[in-house]
Design an enzyme around this catalytic site. Sequence first.
Site, PDB file in Angstrom:
ATOM      1  N   LYS A 487       0.834  -1.202   0.000  1.00 39.26           N
ATOM      2  CA  LYS A 487       0.000   0.000   0.000  1.00 39.26           C
ATOM      3  C   LYS A 487       0.872   1.257   0.000  1.00 39.26           C
ATOM      4  O   LYS A 487       2.070   1.177   0.333  1.00 39.26           O
ATOM      5  CB  LYS A 487      -0.904  -0.020   1.235  1.00 39.26           C
ATOM      6  CG  LYS A 487      -0.122  -0.040   2.542  1.00 39.26           C
ATOM      7  CD  LYS A 487      -1.018  -0.369   3.720  1.00 39.26           C
ATOM      8  CE  LYS A 487      -0.228  -0.281   5.001  1.00 39.26           C
ATOM      9  NZ  LYS A 487      -0.877  -0.963   6.107  1.00 39.26           N
ATOM     10  N   TYR A 713      15.156  31.959   4.547  1.00 35.65           N
ATOM     11  CA  TYR A 713      13.990  32.727   4.978  1.00 35.65           C
ATOM     12  C   TYR A 713      14.071  33.072   6.460  1.00 35.65           C
ATOM     13  O   TYR A 713      14.471  32.219   7.269  1.00 35.65           O
ATOM     14  CB  TYR A 713      12.709  31.907   4.757  1.00 35.65           C
ATOM     15  CG  TYR A 713      12.298  31.792   3.321  1.00 35.65           C
ATOM     16  CD1 TYR A 713      11.985  32.936   2.573  1.00 35.65           C
ATOM     17  CD2 TYR A 713      12.191  30.545   2.708  1.00 35.65           C
ATOM     18  CE1 TYR A 713      11.589  32.827   1.244  1.00 35.65           C
ATOM     19  CE2 TYR A 713      11.793  30.433   1.383  1.00 35.65           C
ATOM     20  CZ  TYR A 713      11.494  31.587   0.660  1.00 35.65           C
ATOM     21  OH  TYR A 713      11.104  31.477  -0.642  1.00 35.65           O
TER      22      TYR A 713
HETATM   23  C1  LIG Z   1      -0.183  -1.685   6.939  1.00 39.15           C
HETATM   24  C2  LIG Z   1      -0.773  -2.871   7.462  1.00 39.15           C
HETATM   25  C3  LIG Z   1       0.026  -3.990   7.783  1.00 39.15           C
HETATM   26  C4  LIG Z   1       1.531  -3.981   7.735  1.00 39.15           C
HETATM   27  O1  LIG Z   1       2.054  -3.342   8.877  1.00 39.15           O
HETATM   28  P1  LIG Z   1       3.612  -3.191   9.146  1.00 39.15           P
HETATM   29  O2  LIG Z   1       3.717  -2.672  10.518  1.00 39.15           O
HETATM   30  O3  LIG Z   1       4.123  -2.243   8.135  1.00 39.15           O
HETATM   31  O4  LIG Z   1       4.193  -4.545   8.980  1.00 39.15           O
HETATM   32  C5  LIG Z   1      -0.623  -5.155   8.157  1.00 39.15           C
HETATM   33  N1  LIG Z   1      -1.973  -5.199   8.240  1.00 39.15           N
HETATM   34  C6  LIG Z   1      -2.764  -4.139   7.991  1.00 39.15           C
HETATM   35  C7  LIG Z   1      -4.221  -4.279   8.140  1.00 39.15           C
HETATM   36  C8  LIG Z   1      -2.186  -2.941   7.610  1.00 39.15           C
HETATM   37  O5  LIG Z   1      -2.947  -1.883   7.372  1.00 39.15           O
END
Ligand SMILES: *Cc1c(COP(=O)(O)O)cnc(C)c1O
Length: 818
Positions: A487, A713
Amino acid sequence: MTLSIRNIIPIIKANWFGNNDISIIDTISIDSRTLQNGKHTLFFAISGPNHDGHQYIEELISQGVQNFVVTHFDENLKSKANFLVVENTLEALQKFAAFYRNQFDFPIIGITGSNGKTIVKEWLNFLLSPDYNIIRSPKSYNSQVGVPLSIVAINEKHNLGIFEAGISLKNEMEKLQKIIDPTIGVLTNIGSAHDEGFADIGEKIKEKLKLFTSVKVLILNKNRTICAFVNPKIKQFNWSSDDKSADVFVTKKKLDEITELNITYQEETFPVRIPFQDQASVENAIHCLMVMLYFGYNQKVIQTRMTQLYPVEMRLKVKNGIFNCTIIDDSYSSDFQSLKIALDFLEHQKQHKKKTIILSDIFQSGLTNEELYPQVSQLIISNKITRVIGIGETISKFKNKFINGICFKNVNEFIAAFDPETSKLNFENETILIKGARDFHFEEIVSLLEEKTHETVLEINLNAISHNLNFFKSKLAPKTKLMVMVKAFGYGNGGFEIAKLLEHHKVDYLGVAFADEGISLKNGGISVPIMVLNPETTSFSSIIQHQLEPEIYSIKGLKAFLKIAEQKKLKHFPIHIKLDTGMHRLGFQENNLLELIKTLQGNETVKVKSILSHMATSDDLAHQAFAISQIELFENLSSQLISALKTKPIRHILNTSGISNYPEAQYDMVRLGIGLYGVSNDDEEQKYLENVGTLKSVISQIRTIEKGESVGYGRRFMAEKQTKVATIPIGYADGISRHLGNGVGYVIINQKKAIILGSVCMDMLMVDVTDIECKEGNTVIIFGERPTVNEIAKLLQTIPYEVLTSISQRVKRIFYRE
Ligand SMILES: *Cc1c(COP(=O)(O)O)cnc(C)c1O
């Protein structure tokens, strides 16, 4: 090589099952993707803790492979192929390579050391190739697997070998020694790389020296610590810059941009200039020079060739090209072995159906051109390349060997013919492999076809991703399936390329947050099942259309999905049920369970493929009791659901830190996220992970300001003394938090810390380089090995997830393999 199965059986001490032991072998393979000559290939099914070559056997048989070295096989396949059964397939490969090596008795240079092996190998190849037909290990193939594969590429025409050996553990070198059996040894620099596997530096030196047990001469820097370990019976040919009793005495002087070495050897002294100044390159060059002296080259030749040394590019890089092309840049070498590797890499890049290779003349195969080019053509055909553009006098003569071949005598002719508007040489929506020997200057072609980018790039090391994946796989029970979260554009690292790599590694599932992320992966040709964590009702239709699998977390969502699915008359469409066990973000709670069961019971439209939940505190052992209560509730709720629905869904609850902290709750699958990208919240675990992303930029401008002057700045930095300031073209619009300004954050320039001065601007930031030797155009590291993403997250009082995913899409991603 022409050996039959019958010849090979005793060499590797195999038991033979099959029907044709006179089958002739001319190619060795361990990787199902690099298949070139199916019928005459002997496939070694190498099985490591994380990868098993046996998995590919059926697929390979269907592609025409008939010979396999295995530890076990499926009886049903017995009539279809020859199986050579051994106890350990890697050892069998090594035995075979050692036997093969023994068939040749020309000199072989074996190189080892902590740093510089590949560079010394490539430079020696360059320096000696005018006079020898050289076989060398491609890229950095120096491991227990890489070395035997390099050795079996030797043929009758070669008359000099150059192989490198790399080890990370005790007792590995002995095996490599047997396979390479070098006659000339070169020991490069011994540094601290890969120290983990050794008790101390002494143990490491002793282990490395095992490569040289039967060399005629060992070339090395005369250094007391190391020489104390060298067997006195081995003849040394050594050099030193402070000990005049060394065989070769070298003094160094930095001139403008180059280094002048003064070489004293056999009572003569002569200068040699090399186009480098950094210590590592100078040392590597001296090792090469020592080999030339040992080979009896005269001063003139040494002087001329050494001035032409060049920076070695060991990476295949993927870049964005013009007109939606993807470029694989391998513009620094062209030999048969590395062509194979590059084509293999190309095979991974499935973004485009159309594939073009731009290829120069090929050198140093040991074969005559009449033998070589038909082989090259065969290789290109078996890799399904759409178009071949040959550049060079020799390849032009063989134009008719290539399907869809266009040839040019040199790069200038190509450039003249290339006109993006009008020419027949158009490039569009395709992957272009640019592969040429250095002398051809293919970098000019790369710069022509490359999309012009900013100087800031995020380089992604694909090898490191594989390494990290394997690390986490090694923590799982063999049956546990693996979903990898890609993702948010692969946590900022790149969606498609990483998904492609994961597909090759046969992960079971990919996870994305929203439907559009999944759709773009599917459109790119990814076929691994993809779960969508947060499917919006508006996207259900396209989820179905693209065969994505939604996570369903509410009755409302379930009913909406069922409605659309029923309209489309779907049967058993896979869905994933999310349970809320304490995170309180998404999911069915205990009080929804009855209604959920009622809705799903007897329903044929969808099928519960998996049941999942997500932990709120898997990373923090202070909340262990809460984590355990979540796992218990998950066990309870999912069991109720399973027994009511009479199905056998996959259950999963662990994310990265869950894998490490609650391994007993692996259930049927785990969901790996941040760990894949090289980040752990556990310092011990972090040591085992490799860095994946390196955010790089360059110095745009340097100026010196006086005491009392200000930077940026709001004049938020006031110089208390004369200060040298460098400007770097990266700012908050690229994802560099403003909170890193005013001395909080730093970047690395030439291995030194440069503190950020004043406020971070939208597109730029300024750093203090008062004590750093640097110039405009020098590389700047924002994060990577140092500082790490974790370190930056700490400075910002946030988590590494946010740092990674903040890097904006305007920063180009470049993927590479070492
Ligand atoms: C993002 C996510 C993961 C992975 O988590 P990490 O801490 O990056 O390993 C697993 N399950 C769900 C539902 C997530 O949203």
